[in-house]
Scaffold this motif. Structure first.
Motif, PDB file in Angstrom:
ATOM      1  N   ARG C 238     -11.499 -26.035  13.388  1.00 30.34           N
ATOM      2  CA  ARG C 238     -11.366 -27.463  13.114  1.00 30.34           C
ATOM      3  C   ARG C 238     -10.318 -27.745  12.037  1.00 30.34           C
ATOM      4  N   VAL C 239     -10.421 -27.047  10.897  1.00 32.62           N
ATOM      5  CA  VAL C 239      -9.526 -27.392   9.773  1.00 32.62           C
ATOM      6  C   VAL C 239      -8.396 -26.386   9.572  1.00 32.62           C
ATOM      7  N   GLY C 240      -8.421 -25.298  10.294  1.00 34.43           N
ATOM      8  CA  GLY C 240      -7.383 -24.296  10.118  1.00 34.43           C
ATOM      9  C   GLY C 240      -7.703 -23.339   8.991  1.00 34.43           C
ATOM     10  N   GLY C 241      -6.879 -22.297   8.874  1.00 34.16           N
ATOM     11  CA  GLY C 241      -7.093 -21.310   7.824  1.00 34.16           C
ATOM     12  C   GLY C 241      -6.032 -20.237   7.899  1.00 34.16           C
ATOM     13  N   ALA C 242      -6.006 -19.387   6.899  1.00 33.05           N
ATOM     14  CA  ALA C 242      -4.995 -18.329   6.853  1.00 33.05           C
ATOM     15  C   ALA C 242      -5.692 -16.982   6.748  1.00 33.05           C
ATOM     16  N   ILE C 243      -5.319 -16.077   7.628  1.00 33.84           N
ATOM     17  CA  ILE C 243      -5.934 -14.752   7.663  1.00 33.84           C
ATOM     18  C   ILE C 243      -4.845 -13.701   7.489  1.00 33.84           C
ATOM     19  N   GLY C 244      -5.092 -12.767   6.594  1.00 28.71           N
ATOM     20  CA  GLY C 244      -4.165 -11.651   6.415  1.00 28.71           C
ATOM     21  C   GLY C 244      -4.646 -10.449   7.207  1.00 28.71           C
ATOM     22  N   ILE C 245      -3.766  -9.897   8.025  1.00 25.44           N
ATOM     23  CA  ILE C 245      -4.090  -8.658   8.737  1.00 25.44           C
ATOM     24  C   ILE C 245      -3.317  -7.552   8.031  1.00 25.44           C
ATOM     25  N   VAL C 246      -4.036  -6.715   7.293  1.00 21.65           N
ATOM     26  CA  VAL C 246      -3.373  -5.680   6.514  1.00 21.65           C
ATOM     27  C   VAL C 246      -3.289  -4.409   7.348  1.00 21.65           C
ATOM     28  N   VAL C 247      -2.067  -3.925   7.555  1.00 22.23           N
ATOM     29  CA  VAL C 247      -1.872  -2.639   8.211  1.00 22.23           C
ATOM     30  C   VAL C 247      -1.611  -1.639   7.089  1.00 22.23           C
ATOM     31  N   ASP C 248      -2.571  -0.761   6.878  1.00 30.57           N
ATOM     32  CA  ASP C 248      -2.542   0.123   5.718  1.00 30.57           C
ATOM     33  C   ASP C 248      -2.103   1.521   6.142  1.00 30.57           C
ATOM     34  N   TRP C 249      -0.940   1.932   5.647  1.00 26.12           N
ATOM     35  CA  TRP C 249      -0.431   3.277   5.912  1.00 26.12           C
ATOM     36  C   TRP C 249      -0.569   4.098   4.632  1.00 26.12           C
ATOM     37  N   THR C 250      -1.671   4.810   4.484  1.00 23.96           N
ATOM     38  CA  THR C 250      -1.820   5.713   3.353  1.00 23.96           C
ATOM     39  C   THR C 250      -1.722   7.125   3.903  1.00 23.96           C
ATOM     40  N   CYS C 251      -0.598   7.770   3.625  1.00 25.20           N
ATOM     41  CA  CYS C 251      -0.294   9.010   4.329  1.00 25.20           C
ATOM     42  C   CYS C 251      -0.060  10.160   3.357  1.00 25.20           C
ATOM     43  N   ASN C 252      -0.638  11.303   3.702  1.00 25.02           N
ATOM     44  CA  ASN C 252      -0.341  12.541   3.004  1.00 25.02           C
ATOM     45  C   ASN C 252       0.599  13.340   3.896  1.00 25.02           C
ATOM     46  N   LEU C 253       1.868  13.359   3.547  1.00 30.58           N
ATOM     47  CA  LEU C 253       2.855  13.983   4.432  1.00 30.58           C
ATOM     48  C   LEU C 253       2.916  15.497   4.261  1.00 30.58           C
ATOM     49  N   ASP C 254       2.040  16.075   3.406  1.00 26.47           N
ATOM     50  CA  ASP C 254       1.985  17.531   3.329  1.00 26.47           C
ATOM     51  C   ASP C 254       1.258  18.120   4.530  1.00 26.47           C
ATOM     52  N   VAL C 255       0.396  17.317   5.140  1.00 23.39           N
ATOM     53  CA  VAL C 255      -0.214  17.766   6.392  1.00 23.39           C
ATOM     54  C   VAL C 255       0.639  17.240   7.543  1.00 23.39           C
ATOM     55  N   ASP C 256       0.268  17.595   8.749  1.00 23.77           N
ATOM     56  CA  ASP C 256       1.068  17.211   9.915  1.00 23.77           C
ATOM     57  C   ASP C 256       1.235  15.689   9.961  1.00 23.77           C
ATOM     58  N   VAL C 257       2.453  15.261  10.290  1.00 22.33           N
ATOM     59  CA  VAL C 257       2.768  13.838  10.250  1.00 22.33           C
ATOM     60  C   VAL C 257       1.915  13.054  11.240  1.00 22.33           C
ATOM     61  N   LYS C 258       1.315  13.715  12.211  1.00 21.25           N
ATOM     62  CA  LYS C 258       0.528  12.981  13.204  1.00 21.25           C
ATOM     63  C   LYS C 258      -0.793  12.484  12.619  1.00 21.25           C
ATOM     64  N   HIS C 259      -1.150  12.972  11.416  1.00 17.48           N
ATOM     65  CA  HIS C 259      -2.334  12.434  10.757  1.00 17.48           C
ATOM     66  C   HIS C 259      -2.027  11.153   9.987  1.00 17.48           C
ATOM     67  N   CYS C 260      -0.770  10.768   9.967  1.00 17.33           N
ATOM     68  CA  CYS C 260      -0.359   9.542   9.286  1.00 17.33           C
ATOM     69  C   CYS C 260      -0.598   8.383  10.247  1.00 17.33           C
ATOM     70  N   LYS C 261      -1.762   7.738  10.086  1.00 14.76           N
ATOM     71  CA  LYS C 261      -2.182   6.699  11.023  1.00 14.76           C
ATOM     72  C   LYS C 261      -2.492   5.415  10.284  1.00 14.76           C
ATOM     73  N   PRO C 262      -2.292   4.281  10.930  1.00 15.44           N
ATOM     74  CA  PRO C 262      -2.570   3.015  10.245  1.00 15.44           C
ATOM     75  C   PRO C 262      -4.057   2.682  10.250  1.00 15.44           C
ATOM     76  N   GLN C 263      -4.452   1.891   9.252  1.00 10.81           N
ATOM     77  CA  GLN C 263      -5.789   1.311   9.222  1.00 10.81           C
ATOM     78  C   GLN C 263      -5.638  -0.198   9.184  1.00 10.81           C
ATOM     79  N   TYR C 264      -6.483  -0.902   9.910  1.00 11.93           N
ATOM     80  CA  TYR C 264      -6.371  -2.354   9.978  1.00 11.93           C
ATOM     81  C   TYR C 264      -7.517  -3.012   9.214  1.00 11.93           C
ATOM     82  N   ASN C 265      -7.171  -3.911   8.298  1.00 16.75           N
ATOM     83  CA  ASN C 265      -8.176  -4.685   7.573  1.00 16.75           C
ATOM     84  C   ASN C 265      -7.859  -6.164   7.723  1.00 16.75           C
TER      85      ASN C 265
END
Lengths: 378, 378, 378
Positions: C238-265
């Protein structure tokens, strides 16, 4: 495990735990070296405590924010160009309309109405239209293009030129901009909005940003922004320009989070606004915008060359908070620099002083044969 | 305060200031340990000076910039689809028109003209229109949708398909993009524009970006960008794609600020452009766009499925400048690592050498009873 | 160079290389001081290894990413307001259409159709239209404005109010949002897309994001996003609103890069969605949007006050990778802190213990006359 071996390990462990080694030192009683050395050490101490800890806040770690910005313009303009009156509202003069962090307020435009396709029989070359075009003899000067754009299209029917009368400038001056900004410092888990404590709906409905009197009011007069960024209103309204509105979040999160407040700064982008136009590589700001419509089953468009002020809301952020790692890194490397101070004093002591041989003897013990005698004495 | 106490404090202070302590050391004259130890120390020194200071510039602190980007496309296209000629200018093929840092250049589209509401009597289900729709038998293939969007709407009246003729590709190739970029490094108070020294209005009016010959010219041919980012022009024009234009500001602010210049790189976003289409999760780039108009008092719209190249101007920045804090931190922790080198040598000396008992005796003095005799000798 | 001088240099060099100095130390055999000192040293060691290295990963350097985001909405809405049926597709309800990282999904609107210029004879003052306007008696309540915008314009002809029927809410609920996100960590030269390994075209065509079951699926139901960010669907529609979709890339690149995955909040921007409306300084989200058209050769426009959900895709990133510099800085400053431990123990030893004079004698050697006798013994 034999009892003997167990005893041995227990002894080694108790030796390790009940012993402790501390370096043996020479206490040099020499005025000159003493003063030099103490001054260096005091300097290092003053640097570590005064500069690293108090001034640069070296005990804190830093973080920059992710942010979200939303803007809203308000204000109505009115133009009266040769009897044709027009009212301009937000939907007419703000591009894009949805309140982005980067947007354009139209201040002037060149309009070409009723363009349609298919009227130019000579659509082969690029410059055929030059001769028969009425527009070229019109009253506005187009800035040079690398390529002539839409030559024939622009010269089809009418080339009316409309511009805001100077008489409405003061109204446009009074348009207001409302900025909503939300920042999050992910490292510290702190989220702040520029509608800080005390900035409620009641205050917002009345306030107007003023760098001194109302520095936290998020509602800005367009005229103030232009003035504070150093532009002349007449120039920017005519040729356009780009203004950066910097929202600066410099926060010390060791104190109460409510002291984390934004500061607003304004400056011209792409070149000093005070410079003459000649000196700048690229002045003004404009873009072309088309409104399409259907008339008598023929698709037509109205082309606007929009001049305006482009506002970029730039969020700049730096939060600091106590962290054990930088604290101990600063202390640890401070101790290291203390060591450097001792090395410098030693160089003075062992290489520059007249009694250096005496001090060398005091400081060093030699392990080769000619000193073994004295070392056995120990 | 009694005179005696005052004297005492004065004495303590003068003692403190005129004395200075320096550690007593054993100078071990042993070839093997000496060489090992000196090599370790030289290695540490080489690491600190060569790697930390010279290579990694550990005496500098770093900052990333806040930035503002403005773009402007230029170029006119011309299409002749089965006799219907059309000219395309910037206002037709750039979305959004106002020069954002992220924008789309339309290279192909599927048009559905004259859509209007209310003509579908069977507006109940989703797939009723499938049978009587002429569009489905048309010449274009729509990519699959999770949900059929606007099924009936799209099938109302006409489903003409227009696409740019291959004959105009070379023109579209020649469109130019002008990028204005302003960066500010807040920590160092430095603001730079990509219109650096020497890039004046005169130069811009003539230049064209070339990675080797004109690396600072901010005007880019579309064809060059597509080629440099590894896409095939035919493919990207047909199905669309996303290209990142990276403006890289890597600046050493210890030298004259005029050496702080941008570098431009181009690469495909969302998947390697050289991969086959099968391998990628999501190829192409398109969006739907409607132009609304009124005809015979009935609201209609023209729906365009726009295929195009989406350009994202990505500003990447890293400025470095001399700072006393990282300098002294590096020195201080370097001294600490020197200490580690000594510890390693001591381990060799005290636990591995045959004469280790002798060296132990040299290095350590014991405070318990059996050694107190010798210590009294001192 | 004479042979003598050469010999001298060779000797100095060989001396330097075959010698090595190590500090002489007192091994204090005192239970209390020993235990205190060892505990402090063990604490420092535990801190450096456990906290700095293992917990805080002090051997890694960090980098944040530059990123590019592209979005695509899918879904068709249907409204039936007093017999007037309408179908809504993406081109109607998404602003802007080209898939920006910040966009608005229209959920409600107030429409004013057929506005045209020049019909108001009383265009002098601002409030003249109030009396004769039918719109003011209409069924919708406008939120208060600082300035009345386009008063007369809005009151010209018709003021129909259209709003989505509650009966279509469940459909709108089911709209889906597809997010494509590409991040580059420039320091480490790593580029990742949120279409990670295993997220192929086949998976995307079927999946729907679920925080637990499908955390990597980049397709989101609008209803889920609104629910997860804590808003009530009825209010925000009805009145509208603002939503933030956070794509969180917290990556440890010492392990295989394929474990570097996004998280959505997901979270509400600008104020806690759970708060009452009164408490917030500024609620809702809306903007004005005009569609222009030509009717009977008169330029008219349809003005929409669009209420909707503004989505901001916020990319938050932090990559870590082994780096020699922070590793050795941590070790070096750790050694420095070890030195602090020794200083603390020395203070205990030399100022607090009863036998402090004895230990002072052990640790220090004095260079002034009364101690020179004993030093000559050495």
């Amino acid at each position: 495990m034999s009892v003997g071996k167990q005893n041995q390990i227990t002894n080694a462990l108790s030796d390790f735990f009940f012993e402790y080694e501390t370096p043996r030192q020479v206490l040099v009683r020499n005025r000159r070296v003493g003063v030099v050395c103490r001054l260096i050490q005091l300097g290092v101490l003053a640097y570590i405590i005064g500069w690293v800890f108090i001034y640069e806040k070296g005990y804190q770690s830093t973080d920059t924010a992710v942010s979200s910005v939303f803007t809203k313009m308000k204000g109505v303009g009115y133009t009266n160009v040769s009897g044709s009156e027009r009212v301009w509202d937000v939907a007419d003069y703000v591009f894009p309309p949805q309140g982005d962090s980067s947007f354009v307020v139209m201040t002037n435009y060149i309009i070409t109405e009723g363009q349609k396709m298919g009227k130019c029989p000579e659509l082969k070359g690029k410059h055929n239209c030059n001769s028969d075009s009425d527009c070229e003899g019109g009253s506005f000067k187009r800035t040079g293009h690398g390529q002539m754009t839409g030559v024939c299209v622009e010269g089809t029917k009418t080339c009316e030129v409309l511009a805001w009368c100077p008489s409405v400038h003061d109204k446009y001056h009074n348009y207001t901009l409302f900025i909503k900004n939300s920042v999050t410092f992910p490292l510290f888990g702190v989220t702040r909005s520029n509608l800080v404590e005390g900035i409620d709906a009641d205050y917002i409905s009345k306030c107007l940003h003023d760098p001194k009197k109302a520095p936290l009011c998020p509602i800005f007069r367009l005229g103030d922004i232009v003035k504070l960024s150093g532009f002349s209103f007449e120039t920017i309204a005519r040729v356009g320009g780009a203004i950066g509105i910097v929202v600066d979040w410099t926060c010390n999160l060791d104190v109460d989070v409510k002291h984390c407040k934004p500061q607003y700064n304004f400056h011209g982008l792409y070149g000093n606004p005070a410079e003459t136009d000649k000196a700048r590589a690229s002045v003004g700001y404009n873009f072309r915008y088309a409104k399409h419509y259907m008339e008598d089953r023929i698709q037509k468009r109205t082309l606007l060359k929009v001049f305006g002020i482009r506002f970029d809301i730039i969020v700049q952020s730096l939060a600091r908070k106590f962290d054990i790692i930088p604290t101990l890194t600063a202390i640890g490397s401070g101790v290291g620099i203390f060591g450097v101070a001792t090395v410098v004093c030693d160089l003075v002591l062992l290489y520059l002083l007249p009694k250096r041989e005496f001090y060398k003897n005091m400081k060093f013990k030699y392990t080769d044969t000619h000193t073994q005698v004295s070392s056995f004495c120990l």
